[in-house]
Design an enzyme around this catalytic site. Structure first.
Site, PDB file in Angstrom:
ATOM      1  N   MET A 292      12.073  43.833  -5.923  1.00 17.81           N
ATOM      2  CA  MET A 292      12.649  44.948  -6.479  1.00 17.81           C
ATOM      3  C   MET A 292      13.829  44.832  -7.244  1.00 17.81           C
ATOM      4  O   MET A 292      14.986  45.555  -7.291  1.00 17.81           O
ATOM      5  CB  MET A 292      12.999  46.160  -4.968  1.00 17.81           C
ATOM      6  CG  MET A 292      11.816  46.498  -4.501  1.00 17.81           C
ATOM      7  SD  MET A 292      10.630  47.179  -5.451  1.00 17.81           S
ATOM      8  CE  MET A 292       9.663  47.935  -4.394  1.00 17.81           C
ATOM      9  N   ARG A 293      13.730  43.857  -8.251  1.00 18.74           N
ATOM     10  CA  ARG A 293      14.926  43.646  -9.203  1.00 18.74           C
ATOM     11  C   ARG A 293      14.176  43.480 -10.779  1.00 18.74           C
ATOM     12  O   ARG A 293      12.869  43.070 -10.888  1.00 18.74           O
ATOM     13  CB  ARG A 293      15.549  42.546  -8.961  1.00 18.74           C
ATOM     14  CG  ARG A 293      16.453  42.482  -8.070  1.00 18.74           C
ATOM     15  CD  ARG A 293      17.320  41.474  -7.706  1.00 18.74           C
ATOM     16  NE  ARG A 293      18.063  41.792  -6.852  1.00 18.74           N
ATOM     17  CZ  ARG A 293      19.211  42.309  -6.607  1.00 18.74           C
ATOM     18  NH1 ARG A 293      19.693  42.904  -7.824  1.00 18.74           N
ATOM     19  NH2 ARG A 293      19.857  42.705  -5.351  1.00 18.74           N
TER      20      ARG A 293
ATOM     21  N   HIS B 127       1.437  46.826  -9.080  1.00 15.45           N
ATOM     22  CA  HIS B 127       2.311  48.089  -9.064  1.00 15.45           C
ATOM     23  C   HIS B 127       1.248  49.140  -8.077  1.00 15.45           C
ATOM     24  O   HIS B 127       0.133  48.962  -8.324  1.00 15.45           O
ATOM     25  CB  HIS B 127       2.358  48.593 -10.302  1.00 15.45           C
ATOM     26  CG  HIS B 127       3.211  49.798 -10.317  1.00 15.45           C
ATOM     27  ND1 HIS B 127       4.620  49.845  -9.927  1.00 15.45           N
ATOM     28  CD2 HIS B 127       2.893  51.109 -10.666  1.00 15.45           C
ATOM     29  CE1 HIS B 127       5.136  51.037 -10.069  1.00 15.45           C
ATOM     30  NE2 HIS B 127       4.089  51.827 -10.479  1.00 15.45           N
TER      31      HIS B 127
HETATM   32  C1  GAR Z   1       3.698  47.032  -2.761  1.00 12.60           C
HETATM   33  O1  GAR Z   1       3.363  48.371  -2.628  1.00 12.60           O
HETATM   34  C2  GAR Z   1       4.097  46.774  -4.337  1.00 12.60           C
HETATM   35  O2  GAR Z   1       3.206  47.241  -5.041  1.00 12.60           O
HETATM   36  C3  GAR Z   1       5.411  47.620  -4.622  1.00 12.60           C
HETATM   37  O3  GAR Z   1       6.172  47.315  -3.550  1.00 12.60           O
HETATM   38  C4  GAR Z   1       5.603  46.985  -2.334  1.00 12.60           C
HETATM   39  C5  GAR Z   1       5.657  45.778  -1.568  1.00 12.60           C
HETATM   40  O4  GAR Z   1       5.081  45.748  -0.429  1.00 12.60           O
HETATM   41  N1  GAR Z   1       5.981  47.241  -5.887  1.00 12.60           N
HETATM   42  C6  GAR Z   1       6.536  48.182  -6.584  1.00 12.60           C
HETATM   43  O5  GAR Z   1       6.693  49.200  -6.416  1.00 12.60           O
HETATM   44  C7  GAR Z   1       7.039  47.551  -7.982  1.00 12.60           C
HETATM   45  N2  GAR Z   1       7.389  48.465  -9.023  1.00 12.60           N
HETATM   46  P1  GAR Z   1       5.097  44.243   0.434  1.00 12.60           P
HETATM   47  O6  GAR Z   1       6.415  43.845   0.597  1.00 12.60           O
HETATM   48  O7  GAR Z   1       4.551  44.801   1.786  1.00 12.60           O
HETATM   49  O8  GAR Z   1       4.207  43.480  -0.236  1.00 12.60           O
END
Ligand code: GAR
Length: 202
Positions: free
Chosen positions: A90-91, A109
């Site tokens: 998340m960076r 995404h």
């Molecule tokens: C996932 O749903 C991924 O698509 C999202 O974070 C989640 C991480 O879940 N990414 C974003 O929103 C990027 N903009 P996880 O830690 O269980 O894999």
């Protein structure tokens, strides 16, 4: 074998799906490193259980983003990392970082890009009232949630869906689609041509 680093900030369920795909021999690569910026991330436990080295690098320990990334690069170089897989990291990486690893950073995404960019893709799509949403695996470029698209998967939002049930469906789809995109990269089957990613047959 290609050395992969996964970057994660949270639960690490995508990371876990990638671990499984490597173990099952679907992705023939070496998961060499987890880069994590959050000491409470579930991803760390998953890495330890799988015997994958963890680089816990917290932004607060560095005076600038550049210094923070310099430490990440140092760790990547010491493991000869050839592919970076963002899995809920998340960076936003700086343009310099992205250029250094141009064409070698993937992201997942939880929406059909270019719709619903940002950190709340699932909720934003749900609240907007779209009937179809999905997931996007793409190369990372200097703009957020923007690089050339490798694979997308779509799913319907039903009348009975809640945000929670939609999240479950999205994650299930991510866990299938992302390892597949990584496999295609590792097999050398992806070619970026402008905005398009050409996928060649094996
Ligand atoms: C996932 O749903 C991924 O698509 C999202 O974070 C989640 C991480 O879940 N990414 C974003 O929103 C990027 N903009 P996880 O830690 O269980 O894999």
């Amino acid at each position: 074998m290609m050395n992969i680093a996964v970057f994660a900030s949270g639960r690490g369920t995508n990371f876990n799906a990638i671990i499984k795909a490597v173990r099952a021999g679907k992705i023939k690569a070496n998961l060499a490193l987890l880069v994590c910026d959050n000491p409470d991330a579930g991803a760390i436990k998953k890495a330890k259980r799988a015997g994958i080295e963890v680089a816990l690098i917290e932004r607060k320990d560095f005076s600038s983003k550049r210094e923070f990334e310099r430490e990440i690069i140092r760790r990547l170089e010491s493991h000869n990392i050839e592919l970076i897989v963002l899995a809920g990291f998340m960076r936003i990486l700086t343009a310099d970082f992205v250029r250094r690893y141009a064409g070698r950073i993937l992201n997942i995404h939880p929406a059909l890009l270019p719709s619903f960019k940002g950190t709340e893709g699932i909720k934003d799509a749900f609240d907007y009232g779209v009937k179809i949403t999905g997931v996007t695996a793409h190369f990372v470029d200097e703009e957020m949630d923007h690089g050339p698209i490798i694979l997308q998967g779509a799913l319907k939002i039903d009348e009975s869906d809640t945000l929670e049930s939609l999240e479950k469906k999205i994650h299930r789809l991510e866990h299938r689609l992302y390892p597949e995109a990584i496999r295609l990269f590792v097999e050398g089957r992806l070619k970026i041509e402008g905005r398009k990613v050409r996928i060649s047959n094996p």
